[in-house]
Scaffold this motif. Structure first.
Motif, PDB file in Angstrom:
ATOM      1  N   ILE A 129      -5.214   8.985  -4.801  1.00 36.61           N
ATOM      2  CA  ILE A 129      -6.224   8.025  -4.359  1.00 36.61           C
ATOM      3  C   ILE A 129      -5.814   6.599  -4.695  1.00 36.61           C
ATOM      4  CG2 ILE A 129      -7.381   8.425  -6.459  1.00 36.61           C
ATOM      5  CD1 ILE A 129     -10.176   7.979  -4.808  1.00 36.61           C
ATOM      6  N   SER A 130      -6.002   5.477  -3.867  1.00 34.01           N
ATOM      7  CA  SER A 130      -5.221   4.194  -4.034  1.00 34.01           C
ATOM      8  C   SER A 130      -6.689   3.302  -4.417  1.00 34.01           C
ATOM      9  CB  SER A 130      -4.426   3.759  -2.748  1.00 34.01           C
ATOM     10  OG  SER A 130      -5.474   3.314  -1.799  1.00 34.01           O
ATOM     11  N   GLN A 131      -6.185   2.031  -4.666  1.00 30.51           N
ATOM     12  CA  GLN A 131      -7.229   1.096  -4.910  1.00 30.51           C
ATOM     13  C   GLN A 131      -8.090   0.448  -3.643  1.00 30.51           C
ATOM     14  OE1 GLN A 131      -5.949  -2.176  -7.423  1.00 30.51           O
ATOM     15  NE2 GLN A 131      -5.817  -1.075  -9.301  1.00 30.51           N
ATOM     16  N   LYS A 132      -7.358   0.953  -2.388  1.00 33.52           N
ATOM     17  CA  LYS A 132      -8.203   0.685  -1.231  1.00 33.52           C
ATOM     18  C   LYS A 132      -9.468   1.533  -0.942  1.00 33.52           C
ATOM     19  CE  LYS A 132      -3.824  -0.144   1.500  1.00 33.52           C
ATOM     20  NZ  LYS A 132      -2.914   0.218   2.429  1.00 33.52           N
ATOM     21  N   VAL A 133      -9.294   2.477  -1.744  1.00 38.46           N
ATOM     22  CA  VAL A 133     -10.673   3.234  -1.432  1.00 38.46           C
ATOM     23  C   VAL A 133     -11.802   2.578  -2.284  1.00 38.46           C
ATOM     24  CG1 VAL A 133     -11.840   5.405  -2.343  1.00 38.46           C
ATOM     25  CG2 VAL A 133      -9.604   5.709  -1.418  1.00 38.46           C
ATOM     26  N   SER A 134     -11.677   2.058  -3.560  1.00 33.17           N
ATOM     27  CA  SER A 134     -12.245   1.108  -4.292  1.00 33.17           C
ATOM     28  C   SER A 134     -11.438   0.552  -5.450  1.00 33.17           C
ATOM     29  CB  SER A 134     -13.390   1.899  -4.930  1.00 33.17           C
ATOM     30  OG  SER A 134     -14.075   1.253  -5.843  1.00 33.17           O
ATOM     31  N   LYS A 135     -11.957  -0.704  -5.720  1.00 36.36           N
ATOM     32  CA  LYS A 135     -11.197  -1.538  -6.717  1.00 36.36           C
ATOM     33  C   LYS A 135     -11.616  -0.989  -8.045  1.00 36.36           C
ATOM     34  CE  LYS A 135      -9.164  -4.474  -4.116  1.00 36.36           C
ATOM     35  NZ  LYS A 135      -7.550  -4.284  -3.877  1.00 36.36           N
ATOM     36  N   LYS A 136     -12.859  -0.341  -8.180  1.00 35.69           N
ATOM     37  CA  LYS A 136     -13.372   0.212  -9.355  1.00 35.69           C
ATOM     38  C   LYS A 136     -12.824   1.376  -9.588  1.00 35.69           C
ATOM     39  CE  LYS A 136     -17.681  -2.595  -8.587  1.00 35.69           C
ATOM     40  NZ  LYS A 136     -19.202  -2.427  -8.496  1.00 35.69           N
ATOM     41  N   ALA A 137     -12.189   1.611 -10.733  1.00 36.76           N
ATOM     42  CA  ALA A 137     -11.820   2.958 -11.285  1.00 36.76           C
ATOM     43  C   ALA A 137     -12.938   4.012 -11.588  1.00 36.76           C
ATOM     44  CB  ALA A 137     -11.020   2.610 -12.611  1.00 36.76           C
ATOM     45  N   VAL A 138     -14.026   3.570 -11.914  1.00 29.50           N
ATOM     46  CA  VAL A 138     -15.173   4.460 -11.828  1.00 29.50           C
ATOM     47  C   VAL A 138     -15.660   5.125 -10.696  1.00 29.50           C
ATOM     48  CG1 VAL A 138     -17.500   4.244 -12.460  1.00 29.50           C
ATOM     49  CG2 VAL A 138     -16.356   3.145 -13.853  1.00 29.50           C
ATOM     50  N   VAL A 139     -15.472   4.520  -9.599  1.00 34.65           N
ATOM     51  CA  VAL A 139     -15.695   5.216  -8.167  1.00 34.65           C
ATOM     52  C   VAL A 139     -14.661   5.885  -7.858  1.00 34.65           C
ATOM     53  CG1 VAL A 139     -15.847   4.392  -5.706  1.00 34.65           C
ATOM     54  CG2 VAL A 139     -17.150   3.223  -7.527  1.00 34.65           C
ATOM     55  N   ARG A 140     -13.197   5.601  -8.190  1.00 32.07           N
ATOM     56  CA  ARG A 140     -12.103   6.338  -7.759  1.00 32.07           C
ATOM     57  C   ARG A 140     -12.132   7.557  -8.929  1.00 32.07           C
ATOM     58  NH1 ARG A 140      -9.597   1.540  -8.427  1.00 32.07           N
ATOM     59  NH2 ARG A 140      -8.569   2.235 -10.261  1.00 32.07           N
ATOM     60  N   ASN A 141     -12.456   7.579 -10.104  1.00 30.50           N
ATOM     61  CA  ASN A 141     -12.390   8.574 -10.801  1.00 30.50           C
ATOM     62  C   ASN A 141     -13.775   9.818 -10.587  1.00 30.50           C
ATOM     63  OD1 ASN A 141     -10.291   7.981 -12.243  1.00 30.50           O
ATOM     64  ND2 ASN A 141     -11.514   6.648 -13.758  1.00 30.50           N
ATOM     65  N   ARG A 142     -14.719   9.443 -10.109  1.00 31.79           N
ATOM     66  CA  ARG A 142     -15.737   9.905  -9.647  1.00 31.79           C
ATOM     67  C   ARG A 142     -15.447  10.818  -8.331  1.00 31.79           C
ATOM     68  NH1 ARG A 142     -19.384   9.223  -5.537  1.00 31.79           N
ATOM     69  NH2 ARG A 142     -18.793   7.168  -5.380  1.00 31.79           N
ATOM     70  N   ILE A 143     -14.574  10.217  -7.418  1.00 36.39           N
ATOM     71  CA  ILE A 143     -14.552  10.845  -6.222  1.00 36.39           C
ATOM     72  C   ILE A 143     -13.329  12.069  -6.538  1.00 36.39           C
ATOM     73  CG2 ILE A 143     -13.142  10.822  -4.225  1.00 36.39           C
ATOM     74  CD1 ILE A 143     -14.289   7.829  -3.889  1.00 36.39           C
TER      75      ILE A 143
END
Length: 143
Positions: A69-83
């Motif tokens: 999962i890249s930062q293109k999905v979200s700049k926020k690590a919280v959002v990437r980690n939830r996914i």
């Protein structure tokens, strides 16, 4: 709760191998890449040499799954980690149906930041069936 240790794809070399030679299936939220694991022993994943297929012909290797999962999905690590947590939960639910001996990488697309768990589970199941990672007819669908 994480994926079982024996089902984690960790090595950069394995990711690279799947990206270069794996089959690709794309959906609205994810791209699934899968590759048949070529005669590796569990020790070879930890840096040892390739295993000799004549020594252990009946060795069944677990399927290894990685998430990209890249930062293109979200700049926020919280959002990437939830996914990632939701994907791991969906994979744990599908794990009994997953065929052994494969390398699988789940690439998260930017549209995934807006979806809910049910959509994640539904799409992952569909893509894994298309990629022949799971048998679409075994034990019925979760959704």
């Amino acid at each position: 709760m994480a994926l079982p240790k024996e089902n984690r794809l960790r090595r950069r070399q394995d990711f690279k191998e799947v990206y270069q030679s794996g089959r690709r299936r794309t959906g609205a939220y994810f791209t699934v890449r899968s590759l048949k694991d070529k005669f590796r022993s569990p020790q070879s994943r930890r840096g040892a040499t390739k295993a000799d297929p004549t020594q252990a012909p009946n060795l069944i290797l677990p399927t290894l799954i990685g998430i990209s999962i890249s930062q293109k999905v979200s700049k926020k690590a919280v959002v990437r980690n939830r996914i990632k947590r939701q994907i791991r939960a969906a994979i744990r639910q599908l794990l009994p149906r997953i065929s052994p001996g494969l390398l699988v990488v789940i690439v998260v697309r930017p549209t995934a930041s807006e979806c809910v768990y049910v959509e994640i589970l539904r799409e992952l199941e569909q893509l894994l069936v298309e990629a022949e990672v799971i048998n679409g007819h075994s034990r019925g669908s979760f959704l």
